[in-house]
Design a protein around this motif. Structure first.
Motif, short mmCIF file in Angstrom:
data_model
loop_
_atom_site.label_atom_id
_atom_site.label_comp_id
_atom_site.label_asym_id
_atom_site.label_seq_id
_atom_site.Cartn_x
_atom_site.Cartn_y
_atom_site.Cartn_z
N UNK A 301 -27.21 25.24 -10.45
CA UNK A 301 -28.50 25.39 -11.13
C UNK A 301 -28.81 26.79 -11.60
N UNK A 302 -27.91 27.74 -11.37
CA UNK A 302 -28.23 29.14 -11.63
C UNK A 302 -28.35 29.46 -13.11
N UNK A 303 -27.46 28.93 -13.94
CA UNK A 303 -27.51 29.23 -15.37
C UNK A 303 -28.84 28.77 -15.96
N UNK A 304 -29.26 27.56 -15.59
CA UNK A 304 -30.56 27.06 -16.06
C UNK A 304 -31.71 27.90 -15.52
N UNK A 305 -31.60 28.37 -14.28
CA UNK A 305 -32.66 29.15 -13.65
C UNK A 305 -32.96 30.45 -14.41
N UNK A 306 -31.93 31.04 -15.01
CA UNK A 306 -32.17 32.31 -15.72
C UNK A 306 -32.27 32.11 -17.23
N UNK A 307 -32.53 30.86 -17.65
CA UNK A 307 -32.87 30.62 -19.04
C UNK A 307 -31.76 30.08 -19.91
N UNK A 308 -30.64 29.69 -19.34
CA UNK A 308 -29.54 29.16 -20.12
C UNK A 308 -29.49 27.65 -20.06
N UNK A 309 -28.44 27.07 -20.61
CA UNK A 309 -28.28 25.61 -20.55
C UNK A 309 -27.95 25.17 -19.13
N UNK A 310 -27.99 23.86 -18.91
CA UNK A 310 -27.71 23.31 -17.58
C UNK A 310 -26.20 23.25 -17.39
N UNK A 311 -25.63 24.40 -17.01
CA UNK A 311 -24.18 24.55 -16.91
C UNK A 311 -23.80 24.80 -15.46
N UNK A 312 -22.83 24.07 -14.90
CA UNK A 312 -22.40 24.32 -13.52
C UNK A 312 -21.53 25.57 -13.42
N UNK A 313 -21.46 26.13 -12.23
CA UNK A 313 -20.63 27.31 -12.03
C UNK A 313 -20.20 27.47 -10.59
N UNK A 314 -19.17 28.28 -10.39
CA UNK A 314 -18.70 28.63 -9.05
C UNK A 314 -18.03 29.99 -9.13
N UNK A 315 -18.09 30.76 -8.03
CA UNK A 315 -17.46 32.07 -8.05
C UNK A 315 -17.24 32.61 -6.65
N UNK A 316 -16.62 33.80 -6.61
CA UNK A 316 -16.42 34.47 -5.33
C UNK A 316 -16.41 35.98 -5.54
N UNK A 317 -16.59 36.71 -4.46
CA UNK A 317 -16.45 38.15 -4.45
C UNK A 317 -15.74 38.58 -3.18
N UNK A 318 -14.97 39.67 -3.28
CA UNK A 318 -14.24 40.19 -2.13
C UNK A 318 -14.27 41.70 -2.18
N UNK A 319 -14.73 42.32 -1.09
CA UNK A 319 -14.81 43.77 -1.05
C UNK A 319 -13.44 44.40 -0.88
N UNK A 320 -13.14 45.38 -1.72
CA UNK A 320 -11.84 46.06 -1.63
C UNK A 320 -11.69 46.72 -0.26
N UNK A 321 -12.78 47.32 0.24
CA UNK A 321 -12.70 47.96 1.55
C UNK A 321 -12.36 46.97 2.65
N UNK A 322 -12.93 45.77 2.57
CA UNK A 322 -12.64 44.74 3.57
C UNK A 322 -11.18 44.28 3.47
N UNK A 323 -10.67 44.16 2.25
CA UNK A 323 -9.27 43.78 2.07
C UNK A 323 -8.35 44.81 2.71
N UNK A 324 -8.63 46.09 2.45
CA UNK A 324 -7.78 47.16 2.97
C UNK A 324 -7.80 47.20 4.49
N UNK A 325 -8.96 46.91 5.09
CA UNK A 325 -9.04 46.90 6.55
C UNK A 325 -8.25 45.75 7.15
N UNK A 326 -8.22 44.61 6.45
CA UNK A 326 -7.57 43.42 6.98
C UNK A 326 -6.10 43.32 6.60
N UNK A 327 -5.66 44.14 5.64
CA UNK A 327 -4.31 44.02 5.11
C UNK A 327 -3.32 44.91 5.84
N UNK A 328 -2.08 44.46 5.86
CA UNK A 328 -1.02 45.30 6.41
C UNK A 328 -0.76 46.49 5.51
#
Length: 430
Positions: A301-328
């Motif tokens: 519902x987010x696209x419609x909420x900010x004034x756009x068409x009724x378009x579905x969406x999905x996404x993700x975010x990942x912190x680079x700092x968190x990746x570096x802490x967890x990565x070998x």
């Protein structure tokens, strides 16, 4: 005074070269940031995502409308200011709202759907600094707009997992939950709110504040008493519509098909009010209690909420700092392939020319620019982590050669320059 009078703002950090050595912290190895970004770029290209770049500040109301007034981000963490024209602006606390705003503003719904976008850059949240969590942090993220297919949800999780695994994130499992559709919310939220109202006195202050705005966010509470109470609360999965349940069944089937390790986590709600249906969080056992490396969810519902068409969406975010802490992480490569040691003023120009040719051929080279003597130049070669020192003096100029010393063993050999730098390249590549 050592270090100068100024310090970086609280909750920020500098990334700077700390010299060679495998035991350095990530902020002392700028190449690790470039390494993570290169991994992400390659993964996004394989999945057919295209880059989008948005401003680091937007109208404050965009985040209030999208992230939600009840979220900790809006209530406690946004950096908001008024510009000279009296407009209220905020530094971006997360990436989705700006990308969706750009999608609407530039009518990207006219393109072939779904539109698959990725971004990277700094985010800003006024929060208590912890290891891997800063008031300015860097994030890599992706958004898919224009499809409600549950396999797109799976693709988003697979892409996030792929980036993390390429970076060497250890002990990773995807936690996934289904928050239901609008009809599910209409069924469930009154029941949950009624239960919480009966136990208002047992809730932490933040959860009480959310009762009238988004009771679902109570599940995000870290308060032990609230968490114990929620174990007795009505279960969301008992109120799912058939459509929401079918969507989640398809998500699980997709994860199973790809062999991605996951668990269904009924307490997972994530921190933004715009999420619907699928939410997910990648967690690493290498991080202890603060184990999230990245996450996201569907926001139909987010696209419609900010004034756009009724378009579905999905996404993700990942912190680079968190990746570096967890990565070998990658092993620390030598900073240089060749450091030129010059023994006479006449040799400097030839060393400068040779360094230019070797750089053009892909080697990492440097030479002395401080007028050091020969011994000091060798020490500088060692300090830079060079694999070889290339020695040039009057004798070498007469003979048309360069003396190549392997820094780890001290072995030396003369390399002819009659054929240009080809012999040097072969000797260094070895």
């Amino acid at each position: 005074m050592s270090g100068g009078r100024y310090r970086g703002p609280k909750g920020t950090y500098d990334v700077y070269p700390g010299g060679p050595g495998a035991k350095q912290e990530p902020h002392e190895r700028p190449e690790m940031w470039a390494w993570i970004e290169a991994i992400a770029r390659e993964a996004f290209a394989r999945y057919n995502y295209r880059e989008v770049r948005t401003p680091i500040f937007e109208e404050a109301d965009l985040y209030v409308r999208s992230v939600g007034e009840s979220s900790d981000i809006v209530r406690k963490e946004m950096f908001t200011f008024t510009d000279r024209a009296g407009r209220e602006l905020s530094l971006r606390p997360e990436g989705t709202a700006g990308v969706v705003r750009a999608y609407v503003e530039h009518s990207l719904d006219r393109l072939a759907q779904p539109v698959k976008l990725w971004y990277s850059g700094p985010m800003f949240r006024y929060e208590r600094q912890q290891k891997g969590r800063y008031r300015q942090h860097n994030q890599i993220g992706a958004e898919v707009l224009g499809s409600s297919d549950p396999l797109v949800d799976v693709e988003a999780m697979a892409l996030l997992y792929s980036i993390h695994q390429a970076a060497g994130v250890c002990e990773e499992v995807i936690h996934v939950n289904n928050l239901g559709d609008l009809e599910t919310r209409e069924r469930y939220v009154p029941e949950l709110k009624g239960f919480l109202e009966k136990h208002r006195a047992e809730l932490d202050p933040d959860s009480v504040a959310r009762l009238d705005t988004n009771p679902l966010r109570t599940f995000d509470s870290k308060d032990r008493n609230t968490q114990a109470l929620l174990a007795e609360a009505p279960r969301l999965d008992e109120y799912l519509t058939d459509e929401a349940r079918e969507h989640f069944d398809a998500v699980e089937a997709g994860l199973d098909a790809l062999g991605i390790p996951y668990v269904v986590d009924g307490a997972l709600v994530r921190g933004f009010d715009y999420y619907t249906l699928t939410v997910f969080e990648a967690k690493s056992g290498a991080l202890g209690a603060q184990d999230a490396v990245g996450g996201g969810g569907r926001y139909n519902g987010l696209v419609r909420e900010i004034g756009g068409p009724d378009i579905p969406g999905i996404g993700f975010g990942s912190g680079v700092e968190r990746i570096l802490l967890a990565a070998s992480g990658p092993s620390a490569d030598p900073a240089l392939d060749v450091f030129f040691v010059t023994l006479s003023p006449e040799a400097r120009l030839e060393a400068f020319r040779l360094a230019g040719s070797l750089r053009a051929a892909g080697l990492r080279c440097d030479l002395d620019y401080a007028g050091r003597g020969a011994k000091a130049q060798f020490r500088q070669a060692d300090r830079t982590g060079a694999r070889f020192a290339a020695v040039l003096g009057d004798d070498e100029l007469r003979e048309g050669s360069v003396k190549l010393r392997e820094m780890s063993s001290g072995e030396e050999r003369a390399v002819p320059l009659a054929g240009g730098v080809k012999a040097v390249l072969e000797a260094v590549s070895g």
